[in-house]
Design a protein around this motif. Sequence first.
Motif, PDB file in Angstrom:
ATOM      1  N   ALA A  23       2.131   4.436   4.463  1.00  0.00           N
ATOM      2  CA  ALA A  23       3.167   4.547   4.743  1.00  0.00           C
ATOM      3  C   ALA A  23       3.601   6.238   5.046  1.00  0.00           C
ATOM      4  O   ALA A  23       4.708   6.503   5.418  1.00  0.00           O
ATOM      5  N   VAL A  26       1.682   5.979   8.367  1.00  0.00           N
ATOM      6  CA  VAL A  26       1.686   5.245   9.671  1.00  0.00           C
ATOM      7  C   VAL A  26       2.785   5.403   9.418  1.00  0.00           C
ATOM      8  O   VAL A  26       3.963   5.290   8.229  1.00  0.00           O
ATOM      9  N   ASP A  27       3.969   4.532  10.422  1.00  0.00           N
ATOM     10  CA  ASP A  27       5.122   4.021  10.427  1.00  0.00           C
ATOM     11  C   ASP A  27       5.133   2.511   9.964  1.00  0.00           C
ATOM     12  O   ASP A  27       5.481   2.134  10.843  1.00  0.00           O
ATOM     13  N   THR A  28       5.178   2.749   8.645  1.00  0.00           N
ATOM     14  CA  THR A  28       5.388   1.052   7.793  1.00  0.00           C
ATOM     15  C   THR A  28       6.053   1.343   6.822  1.00  0.00           C
ATOM     16  O   THR A  28       6.485   2.571   5.685  1.00  0.00           O
ATOM     17  N   SER A 159      -3.966   4.612  14.039  1.00  0.00           N
ATOM     18  CA  SER A 159      -2.656   4.478  15.283  1.00  0.00           C
ATOM     19  C   SER A 159      -2.161   3.520  15.273  1.00  0.00           C
ATOM     20  O   SER A 159      -1.036   3.592  15.302  1.00  0.00           O
ATOM     21  N   ARG A 161      -0.081   0.115  13.885  1.00  0.00           N
ATOM     22  CA  ARG A 161       0.562  -0.440  12.236  1.00  0.00           C
ATOM     23  C   ARG A 161       0.690  -1.867  12.763  1.00  0.00           C
ATOM     24  O   ARG A 161       0.690  -2.047  11.604  1.00  0.00           O
ATOM     25  N   CYS A 164      -3.689  -1.996  11.477  1.00  0.00           N
ATOM     26  CA  CYS A 164      -4.052  -1.086   9.952  1.00  0.00           C
ATOM     27  C   CYS A 164      -4.474  -1.909   8.599  1.00  0.00           C
ATOM     28  O   CYS A 164      -4.716  -1.092   8.030  1.00  0.00           O
ATOM     29  N   VAL A 165      -2.874  -1.765   8.880  1.00  0.00           N
ATOM     30  CA  VAL A 165      -2.352  -2.402   7.588  1.00  0.00           C
ATOM     31  C   VAL A 165      -3.178  -3.931   7.165  1.00  0.00           C
ATOM     32  O   VAL A 165      -2.530  -3.428   5.639  1.00  0.00           O
TER      33      VAL A 165
END
Length: 341
Positions: A23, A26-28, A159, A161, A164-165
């Motif tokens: 987080a 990345v936007d998470t 990049s 999200r 990649c999580v």
Amino acid sequence: MAFEIRATGRAVPPRRVTNQDLADRVDTTDEWIKSHTGIGARHIADEGIACSDLAFQAAEAALSQLAETNGESAAMLAADLDLIILATTSADYIGVPSTACVLQDKLGARNAAAFDITACCTGLVYALEIAAGLLAMNVHRKRALVIGSELLSRITDWSDRGSCVLFGDGAAAIILEKTDAPREGAGRRGLIQSILHADGSGAQALFVQGGGTRDPFKAGEVLTKQPHLIMDGRIVYNFAVKALTSTIEELLQADGITIDAVRWIIPHQANARIVNAAQKRLGISDDKLYLNIEEYANTSAASIGIALDELNRAHRIAQGDLVMLVGFGAGLTYGGSLIVW
Ligand code: UT7
């Protein structure tokens, strides 16, 4: 003739990356990842580590376990292996040579035939059945090393999200041996049922973009991204719930048993929600399902083997227990095995 699992091993890189670590880049959020997938962390290999390195560690762990029971040295057992089948989607090289051959050399398994297979997250299930088939074909073949090894971090778009999580790195090894035990009837042992399926019409739902003959690198080209996984999460999710449910049903039916007879179901660890949806449809109790996705995320061909090794080393599988492995993933592929421990 039976095909029995004589030893297991696993290797997971020490570097642990939590949801919060992600987080920060990345936007998470930890909350989103946990609630949508059940994942809490993943282990990521350091630069310089390749697929065969993790495979080697997992293989050494399995060989050492067998050496302890057999009273032989792990090196002698390696030299005696007849087959090495390595399932991966993140090989050392693009196709040539196979990672299994690199591993064969590292292990000193000079008498083993060695090759890779690509069946993605169903890879270990496919590889076990192939190993049993090849052991059955030839009286001189006795023992196979079956590996699932993945460095998904190298083919992840960090990049994106939405994907990649989900992924992590890891490897698992199984030593499969041909024995004189029965495969059917009273006292049956080892691999007793296998189901393998594929539906190539879903190939584009999860694929690696770049580097293959469909989309080769060209001299002088500037790469903006390394080859990476592209996924339609919704399509894969819906397929996965159906594949997991139908494979469990099909295996039970093939063996003429009900879920009550099964001690452990080890599903591919892709998303806890996928497992929970199938569990609800089939009314499976929590104590039969093994999930470790919270710690490792999705390690593709390695995930079922890592889970199996955890259970085995914790002595949570007793002799005679019925264990069901179920895989599903890119290809699309799916399938499962029933094993009498
Ligand atoms: O071995 C097989 C490998 N693949 C899989 O197993 C994947 C199967 N698919 C899945 O597990 C799920 O589809 C995902 C976990 C990938 C996605 O879950 P979802 O509930 O289907 O979410 P979604 O894609 O419908 O996205 C919902 C929202 C979207 O925002 P808006 O458009 O509603 O505003 C996404 O942009 O969640 C957003 N989102 C995220 N938010 C925070 C997607 N990824 C993330 C993220 N963090 N990492």
